[in-house]
Enzyme design. Structure first.
Site, PDB file in Angstrom:
ATOM      1  N   ARG A 221       0.819  -1.218   0.004  1.00  0.00           N
ATOM      2  CA  ARG A 221       0.017  -0.176   0.028  1.00  0.00           C
ATOM      3  C   ARG A 221       1.040   1.182  -0.102  1.00  0.00           C
ATOM      4  O   ARG A 221       1.982   1.037   0.128  1.00  0.00           O
ATOM      5  CB  ARG A 221      -0.941  -0.054   1.189  1.00  0.00           C
ATOM      6  CG  ARG A 221      -0.691  -0.553   2.356  1.00  0.00           C
ATOM      7  CD  ARG A 221       0.203   0.117   3.346  1.00  0.00           C
ATOM      8  NE  ARG A 221      -0.052   1.624   3.256  1.00  0.00           N
ATOM      9  CZ  ARG A 221       1.149   2.531   3.653  1.00  0.00           C
ATOM     10  NH1 ARG A 221       2.172   1.995   3.830  1.00  0.00           N
ATOM     11  NH2 ARG A 221       0.650   3.888   3.747  1.00  0.00           N
TER      12      ARG A 221
ATOM     13  N   ARG B 153      -7.423  -0.184  -6.762  1.00  0.00           N
ATOM     14  CA  ARG B 153      -7.772   0.780  -5.988  1.00  0.00           C
ATOM     15  C   ARG B 153      -7.928   2.098  -6.863  1.00  0.00           C
ATOM     16  O   ARG B 153      -7.183   2.382  -7.613  1.00  0.00           O
ATOM     17  CB  ARG B 153      -6.553   1.004  -4.928  1.00  0.00           C
ATOM     18  CG  ARG B 153      -6.771  -0.220  -3.992  1.00  0.00           C
ATOM     19  CD  ARG B 153      -5.659   0.076  -2.743  1.00  0.00           C
ATOM     20  NE  ARG B 153      -6.438   0.837  -1.916  1.00  0.00           N
ATOM     21  CZ  ARG B 153      -5.469   1.579  -0.665  1.00  0.00           C
ATOM     22  NH1 ARG B 153      -4.204   1.443  -0.453  1.00  0.00           N
ATOM     23  NH2 ARG B 153      -6.187   2.367   0.110  1.00  0.00           N
TER      24      ARG B 153
ATOM     25  N   ASP C  36      -1.764  11.015  -2.330  1.00  0.00           N
ATOM     26  CA  ASP C  36      -2.310   9.974  -3.253  1.00  0.00           C
ATOM     27  C   ASP C  36      -2.527  10.406  -4.676  1.00  0.00           C
ATOM     28  O   ASP C  36      -2.373   9.656  -5.543  1.00  0.00           O
ATOM     29  CB  ASP C  36      -3.568   9.166  -2.800  1.00  0.00           C
ATOM     30  CG  ASP C  36      -2.956   8.237  -1.582  1.00  0.00           C
ATOM     31  OD1 ASP C  36      -3.032   8.807  -0.412  1.00  0.00           O
ATOM     32  OD2 ASP C  36      -2.764   7.194  -1.695  1.00  0.00           O
TER      33      ASP C  36
HETATM   34  O1  MRU Z   1      -4.634   3.351   2.114  1.00  0.00           O
HETATM   35  P1  MRU Z   1      -3.074   3.831   1.786  1.00  0.00           P
HETATM   36  O2  MRU Z   1      -2.419   3.077   3.153  1.00  0.00           O
HETATM   37  O3  MRU Z   1      -2.406   3.098   0.567  1.00  0.00           O
HETATM   38  O4  MRU Z   1      -2.835   5.009   1.950  1.00  0.00           O
HETATM   39  C1  MRU Z   1      -1.378   5.729   1.944  1.00  0.00           C
HETATM   40  C2  MRU Z   1      -1.432   7.331   2.285  1.00  0.00           C
HETATM   41  O5  MRU Z   1      -2.568   7.903   2.195  1.00  0.00           O
HETATM   42  C3  MRU Z   1      -0.114   7.863   2.002  1.00  0.00           C
HETATM   43  O6  MRU Z   1       0.023   8.896   2.745  1.00  0.00           O
HETATM   44  C4  MRU Z   1       0.251   8.295   0.442  1.00  0.00           C
HETATM   45  O7  MRU Z   1      -0.132   7.074  -0.364  1.00  0.00           O
HETATM   46  C5  MRU Z   1       1.356   8.757   0.174  1.00  0.00           C
HETATM   47  S1  MRU Z   1       2.587   7.640   0.144  1.00  0.00           S
HETATM   48  C6  MRU Z   1       4.194   8.078  -0.070  1.00  0.00           C
END
Ligand code: MRU
Length: 358
Positions: free
Chosen positions: A51, A94, A244
């Site tokens: 993730r 996702r 993201d």
């Molecule tokens: O749901 P996740 O754990 O994949 O979400 C991750 C985040 O929100 C991070 O802050 C984002 O992907 C930046 S990672 C460098």
């Protein structure tokens, strides 16, 4: 690729398969999952074994190669048609992190642009996935170092609050927001990291805290609701988070709870930074209202282990991300330097931002 042994790499190409650190089992267990097939990679992304925006981009790129490897035809057109299906399967895992779509598009483009046999295309796809992996590592190191130029200059040693996990585990290695923290620590400019627990999946408490402990970075975990109080107490000098997907105007989607953190940081006059590679910027979207927000299983809210927390009959809403408006962000720290949120286009044109070395 030669990686230094003491660092965390969540996605590794090894012996013709991909090794993923199983992030659903940290911190109680460090386990590697071996992925041989594209379907298994899609499942690993969906279930969050891997993730974090850049990490799922790297994983999807390898997933594309694994899918290509499974296609059994010497016919170029048939091969490309099948590869599009693999891409579609990986894209459907996702919706929010644009790095996933960016990496898959880059792999598809490589396939179409590679002349030669299907075997040669497959070989080029593996090389491209490895390039995406190593580029992201370098990008994160640059982001970390560029962050030093925009962090407050007083006090000499800063306490930085971060949310979720935007660390090595969420990237090819080193991290974005946690990359800034790592660089500050290396330069003697970090007093401590405050890690928001990050309900409901607890990436801050489990993953950010684990990464910090591995490297001796002083870390304090707080629940999300404690951030405003800590700011009011004067405990926080800056907030640095990942992203993201960032829209063209600088609105930034990140883990749910980031927006409220930005609002309370503004109320306390504490600078709020987003650290993200330029591959996280989606210039096809004018503003953050167009960013698709993933909704996840409500079980993440009402269940901890086998314990149900809520009474029967309750309804749930579980958005996994929120969008922080550009006006709450002091700067977006990229591999080309830090930019005001509205000036990201300069970074993509390879112009140098604050602290950048283009
Ligand atoms: O749901 P996740 O754990 O994949 O979400 C991750 C985040 O929100 C991070 O802050 C984002 O992907 C930046 S990672 C460098």
């Amino acid at each position: 690729m030669n990686f230094p042994a003491n660092q965390v790499y969540p996605v590794i190409w090894h012996n013709n398969s991909v090794l993923l650190i199983d992030q659903t089992r940290l911190p109680s267990e460090y386990a590697l999952v071996e992925i041989h097939r594209s379907e298994d990679m899609a499942q690993a992304i969906k279930t969050m074994i891997v993730r974090g925006a850049p990490a799922i981009g790297v994983a999807a790129a390898y997933g594309m190669y694994l899918g290509a490897r499974e296609i059994d035809t010497p016919n170029r057109d048939q091969f490309l048609a099948h590869l599009e299906q693999v891409a579609q399967m990986l894209r459907s895992t996702r919706p929010t992190a644009v790095n996933l779509f960016w990496a898959i598009s880059r792999m598809i483009k490589t396939a179409y642009e590679t002349l030669g046999t299907v075997a040669e295309i497959k070989q080029t796809l593996l090389q491209t996935a490895q390039t995406i992996n190593s580029e992201d590592l370098q990008t994160c190191q640059a982001i970390g170092d560029n962050g030093l130029a925009v962090l407050p200059t007083t006090p000499e040693q800063l306490t930085i609050l971060t949310h979720c996990n935007a660390g090595a585990l969420a990237t090819a290695g080193y991290g974005t927001a946690l990359g800034v923290v790592r660089s500050a620590f290396r330069e003697g400019r970090l007093a401590r990291v405050f890690a928001d627990e990050t309900r409901p999946r607890l990436q801050g408490a489990k993953l950010t805290a684990w990464e910090c402990i591995q490297e001796g970075i002083p870390v304090t975990v707080i629940t999300d609701s404690m951030a405003a109080h800590c700011m009011k107490q004067g405990l926080i000098d800056a907030v640095v988070v990942g992203a993201d997907r960032v829209a063209a105007n600088g609105d930034a989607a990140n883990k749910i709870g980031t927006y409220s953190l930005a609002l309370v940081a503004k109320a306390h006059n504490i600078p709020f930074f987003v650290a993200a590679p330029l591959s996280t910027v989606d210039f096809t979207l004018q503003d953050g209202s167009q960013i698709p927000i993933e909704e996840r299983n409500p079980e993440e809210i009402y269940k901890i282990g086998d314990t149900i927390l809520t009474p029967d009959g309750v309804e749930f809403y579980n958005p996994a991300f929120d969008v922080t408006p550009a006006n709450l962000i002091k700067a977006i720290i990229t591999e080309n330097g830090a930019f005001a949120p509205g000036e990201l286009a300069k970074g993509v044109k390879n112009e140098k931002g604050v602290g950048g070395r283009v």
